[in-house]
Design an enzyme around this catalytic site. Structure first.
Site, PDB file in Angstrom:
ATOM      1  N   GLU A  30       6.969  -0.831   7.575  1.00 25.94           N
ATOM      2  CA  GLU A  30       5.950  -1.064   6.558  1.00 25.94           C
ATOM      3  C   GLU A  30       5.910  -2.574   6.314  1.00 25.94           C
ATOM      4  O   GLU A  30       6.957  -3.185   6.056  1.00 25.94           O
ATOM      5  CB  GLU A  30       6.305  -0.339   5.243  1.00 25.94           C
ATOM      6  CG  GLU A  30       5.179  -0.490   4.244  1.00 25.94           C
ATOM      7  CD  GLU A  30       5.445   0.122   2.869  1.00 25.94           C
ATOM      8  OE1 GLU A  30       6.458   0.825   2.695  1.00 25.94           O
ATOM      9  OE2 GLU A  30       4.607  -0.126   1.980  1.00 25.94           O
ATOM     10  N   ARG A 258      21.479   5.317   9.115  1.00 30.92           N
ATOM     11  CA  ARG A 258      21.045   3.940   8.935  1.00 30.92           C
ATOM     12  C   ARG A 258      22.256   3.023   9.034  1.00 30.92           C
ATOM     13  O   ARG A 258      23.402   3.445   8.818  1.00 30.92           O
ATOM     14  CB  ARG A 258      20.322   3.757   7.611  1.00 30.92           C
ATOM     15  CG  ARG A 258      21.097   4.266   6.391  1.00 30.92           C
ATOM     16  CD  ARG A 258      20.353   4.025   5.097  1.00 30.92           C
ATOM     17  NE  ARG A 258      20.424   2.639   4.701  1.00 30.92           N
ATOM     18  CZ  ARG A 258      19.372   1.847   4.561  1.00 30.92           C
ATOM     19  NH1 ARG A 258      18.168   2.299   4.797  1.00 30.92           N
ATOM     20  NH2 ARG A 258      19.520   0.593   4.195  1.00 30.92           N
ATOM     21  N   LYS A 268      15.346  -3.720   1.074  1.00 30.96           N
ATOM     22  CA  LYS A 268      14.209  -4.645   1.057  1.00 30.96           C
ATOM     23  C   LYS A 268      13.904  -5.104  -0.372  1.00 30.96           C
ATOM     24  O   LYS A 268      13.550  -6.244  -0.600  1.00 30.96           O
ATOM     25  CB  LYS A 268      12.968  -3.925   1.582  1.00 30.96           C
ATOM     26  CG  LYS A 268      12.668  -4.128   3.038  1.00 30.96           C
ATOM     27  CD  LYS A 268      11.260  -3.580   3.289  1.00 30.96           C
ATOM     28  CE  LYS A 268      11.076  -3.204   4.747  1.00 30.96           C
ATOM     29  NZ  LYS A 268       9.817  -2.455   4.933  1.00 30.96           N
TER      30      LYS A 268
HETATM   31  P1  ATP Z   1      11.110   1.027   2.660  1.00 30.11           P
HETATM   32  O1  ATP Z   1      10.576   2.170   3.481  1.00 30.11           O
HETATM   33  O2  ATP Z   1      11.858   1.432   1.458  1.00 30.11           O
HETATM   34  O3  ATP Z   1      10.137  -0.059   2.420  1.00 30.11           O
HETATM   35  P2  ATP Z   1      12.703   0.518   4.981  1.00 30.11           P
HETATM   36  O4  ATP Z   1      13.888  -0.375   5.116  1.00 30.11           O
HETATM   37  O5  ATP Z   1      12.802   1.941   5.357  1.00 30.11           O
HETATM   38  O6  ATP Z   1      12.234   0.327   3.514  1.00 30.11           O
HETATM   39  P3  ATP Z   1      10.568   0.341   6.892  1.00 30.11           P
HETATM   40  O7  ATP Z   1       9.622  -0.761   7.132  1.00 30.11           O
HETATM   41  O8  ATP Z   1      10.031   1.666   6.515  1.00 30.11           O
HETATM   42  O9  ATP Z   1      11.558  -0.175   5.780  1.00 30.11           O
HETATM   43  O10 ATP Z   1      11.525   0.483   8.151  1.00 30.11           O
HETATM   44  C1  ATP Z   1      11.064   0.504   9.471  1.00 30.11           C
HETATM   45  C2  ATP Z   1      11.980   1.330  10.311  1.00 30.11           C
HETATM   46  O11 ATP Z   1      13.307   0.789  10.270  1.00 30.11           O
HETATM   47  C3  ATP Z   1      12.079   2.740   9.800  1.00 30.11           C
HETATM   48  O12 ATP Z   1      11.975   3.613  10.911  1.00 30.11           O
HETATM   49  C4  ATP Z   1      13.426   2.828   9.155  1.00 30.11           C
HETATM   50  O13 ATP Z   1      13.973   4.095   9.254  1.00 30.11           O
HETATM   51  C5  ATP Z   1      14.226   1.806   9.958  1.00 30.11           C
HETATM   52  N1  ATP Z   1      15.314   1.261   9.137  1.00 30.11           N
HETATM   53  C6  ATP Z   1      15.219   0.681   7.927  1.00 30.11           C
HETATM   54  N2  ATP Z   1      16.420   0.330   7.450  1.00 30.11           N
HETATM   55  C7  ATP Z   1      17.325   0.689   8.384  1.00 30.11           C
HETATM   56  C8  ATP Z   1      18.748   0.600   8.489  1.00 30.11           C
HETATM   57  N3  ATP Z   1      19.484   0.057   7.513  1.00 30.11           N
HETATM   58  N4  ATP Z   1      19.329   1.075   9.607  1.00 30.11           N
HETATM   59  C9  ATP Z   1      18.592   1.606  10.585  1.00 30.11           C
HETATM   60  N5  ATP Z   1      17.258   1.726  10.557  1.00 30.11           N
HETATM   61  C10 ATP Z   1      16.614   1.280   9.474  1.00 30.11           C
END
Ligand code: ATP
Ligand code: MG
Length: 549
Positions: A30, A258, A268
């Site tokens: 995102e 994760r 984030k």
């Molecule tokens: P949010 O959705 O709360 O804004 P997010 O960290 O999930 O935060 P995204 O942009 O949705 O941000 O993440 C993009 C991809 O990265 C998603 O598929 C998510 O599952 C993966 N991702 C995010 N944080 C981690 C992590 N700590 N370890 C592994 N994969 C992650």
């Protein structure tokens, strides 16, 4: 890519001929912040799986929430993925590419009695949702006639209602044990300009509606995501079922743990707070665990990819020691960074039997043949901590009357210690053994210590920034996040001195400063003033952790 449980699933699928068009993954960020080290794991996994299986990986921005999203993030995300070494070719998509199709799917659900417009407020919806132990309550608007739902949904789209006045919900089962199945909201009103679609829309699909459909539209075969989405999968399956996506040819969602790292913030929201409240200098502050921060800090893409490979893919959440990432960085830099000499905390040394200047030859890397010239002259600087007046027996550096070797140069003996009125050591007078340099008669004479140095008149001045973790190591787990910030996470040394060979080095050039650590030229560096960031020290704490365990 090393084998992992996801690769095993793919192996089976390939063996069974399940995906005749090949493996297709995606990385779906995102654009509401910069990528961090946790995202790197997902990037490496998704692009890595595609590479390892001769498949494709899309980049797809899940841009369904315009209030928090921005092109600044879209740009930084692309730069960071490329820097990591991956490429989506021409397959860069946006959920917003599909807004019309998603709207049409929603209309189809309404027409089939599978979605309804709810006038309840967000609070009321939350209250009616029930709990893990109690069933939900059906909304009084749940059984609206199809025609009325269609009319209201179209008027939502036309902008007739205020934000929050109505939502569109899927009509599934308010008593489902899975709360995600209790008529989830799939569209909301938001009179907000979108960074790509402008003012075309004032209703936006919810992530849980847009995400599985975007995957299906792109013919993603393996939709890899983090564990928290496991409970959302039944809704995704329901959606694809009712909208008629072939059960044998649709995205298969696979959840993995994760990445969480010790001493590291991977939320984030918190990273954004650090930037917005000015606790750091920006998203690319070298203390930030963002990829742009790690890049500026001097971490290499190779090290980050090796780290992601090394930690593997698991099904259960766990905490990874940050020392392991630093170990990978050291490993890469040890092999690839040129060696130079820099003095961070200078002490002047006058070599009383030296006249003029001599150019000495120095190897650039212990495992390579190439060399550079370094000037040697009467006045040099050594590291203040390499001299001790009342030295203990085991101190093998310089002490009054003692000898030490200057790296790439001569053995020197300390004859005199000059002090100021307050008794501080301000200068040493030493003599060199003129035959002790490489090739000389006493070149092989043994002295216990070797220290680094720079020639006073030729050294370049540099600002050196030393970093520590953003969170204090002793911070309590439930301590307020801002209160737990480390006040000493950045220490600036204004007047370090460095050998002249680094003159003009471009930002992101990495070096090992002999005996001191790995350093990188910062973006702030200029002709007038060199600026370096310390990447990591030389001591590998990861090997220590491992031998203890
Ligand atoms: P949010 O959705 O709360 O804004 P997010 O960290 O999930 O935060 P995204 O942009 O949705 O941000 O993440 C993009 C991809 O990265 C998603 O598929 C998510 O599952 C993966 N991702 C995010 N944080 C981690 C992590 N700590 N370890 C592994 N994969 C992650
Ligand atoms: Mg997410």
């Amino acid at each position: 890519m090393a084998s992992n449980f996801i690769q095993n699933i793919i192996d089976d699928d390939l063996k069974n001929g399940k995906y005749p068009n090949g493996i297709h993954t995606r990385f779906p960020p995102e654009p509401n912040g910069y990528l961090h080290i946790g995202h790197a794991k997902s990037v490496c996994l998704n692009f890595g799986l595609a590479q390892a299986n001769h498949g494709l990986c899309n980049l797809r921005f899940d841009d369904t929430n315009p209030t928090r999203e921005d092109v600044e993030y879209v740009d930084s995300i692309q730069e960071d993925i490329k820097w990591l070494g991956f490429d989506w070719d021409d397959r860069r998509y946006y959920a917003s590419d599909y807004f019309q199709r998603l709207f049409d799917y929603a209309v189809e659900l309404i027409k089939r009695g599978l979605a309804y417009v709810d006038d309840s407020s967000a609070d009321q919806i939350r209250q009616m949702r029930g709990t893990l132990t109690e069933a939900g309550v059906e909304s009084p608007f749940r059984n609206r006639p199809v025609e009325e739902n269609l009319d209201l949904f179209n008027r939502m789209k036309a902008g007739e209602f205020a934000d929050g006045a109505r939502v569109l919900r899927a009509k599934i089962d308010m008593s489902s044990p899975n709360i995600n199945m209790r008529d989830p909201v799939i569209y909301r009103i938001a009179h907000v300009r979108h960074h790509r679609t402008g003012d075309a829309w004032c209703i936006y699909p919810m992530y849980d509606f847009a995400h599985p459909l975007s995957d299906a539209i792109e013919h993603i075969t393996h939709s890899v995501c983090t564990l928290e989405f496991e409970d959302h999968r039944p809704f995704y399956d329901w959606l694809l079922d009712v909208l008629g996506f072939d059960p044998n040819n649709r995205p298969r969602q696979i959840e993995f743990a994760r990445l969480d790292l010790t001493n590291t913030i991977t939320s984030k929201r918190k990273l954004r707070q650090l930037v917005e409240e000015g606790h750091v200098r920006g998203w690319d502050d070298p203390r930030m665990p963002t990829l742009s921060g790690l890049r500026r800090r001097g971490f290499t893409p190779t090290a980050i990819r090796n780290f992601c490979e090394e930690i593997g893919v698991a099904k259960a959440n766990s905490m990874v020691d940050i020392a392991m990432l630093e170990h990978e960085v050291r490993d890469d830099l040890n092999r690839n960074a040129d060696r130079v000499m820099a003095v961070l905390n200078p002490l002047k040394v006058v070599l009383t039997n030296v006249e003029g200047v001599e150019q000495l030859t120095a190897e650039n890397h212990p495992e390579r043949e190439d060399t550079r010239m370094i000037p040697f002259a009467r006045e040099i600087f050594i590291e203040r901590e390499d001299f001790m007046e009342d030295a203990p027996k085991k101190f093998f550096r310089l002490k009054p009357g003692g000898e030490v070797r200057l790296k790439h140069a001569y053995i020197i003996r300390c004859d005199d210690v000059i002090k100021d009125d307050a008794g501080n050591v301000v200068e040493l007078h030493c003599t060199i053994d003129p035959d002790s340099k490489s090739g000389g008669a006493t070149a092989n004479r043994k002295v216990k210590g070797t220290i680094h140095w720079v020639a006073a008149d030729y050294a370049l001045r540099a600002e050196v920034r030393l970093y520590d973790y953003l969170i204090r190591p002793d911070a309590g787990a439930d301590e307020d996040f801002i209160a737990s910030l480390n006040p000493e996470s950045m220490i600036v040394i204004e007047n370090a001195l460095i050998e002249p060979s680094v003159k003009g080095a471009a930002p992101l050039t990495r070096y090992q400063f002999l005996r001191t650590g790995y350093f990188v030229v910062d973006y702030d560096s200029s002709e007038e003033k060199l600026v370096f960031n310390r990447i990591v020290g030389l001591k590998d704490t990861w090997s220590k952790v491992q031998s203890k365990g």
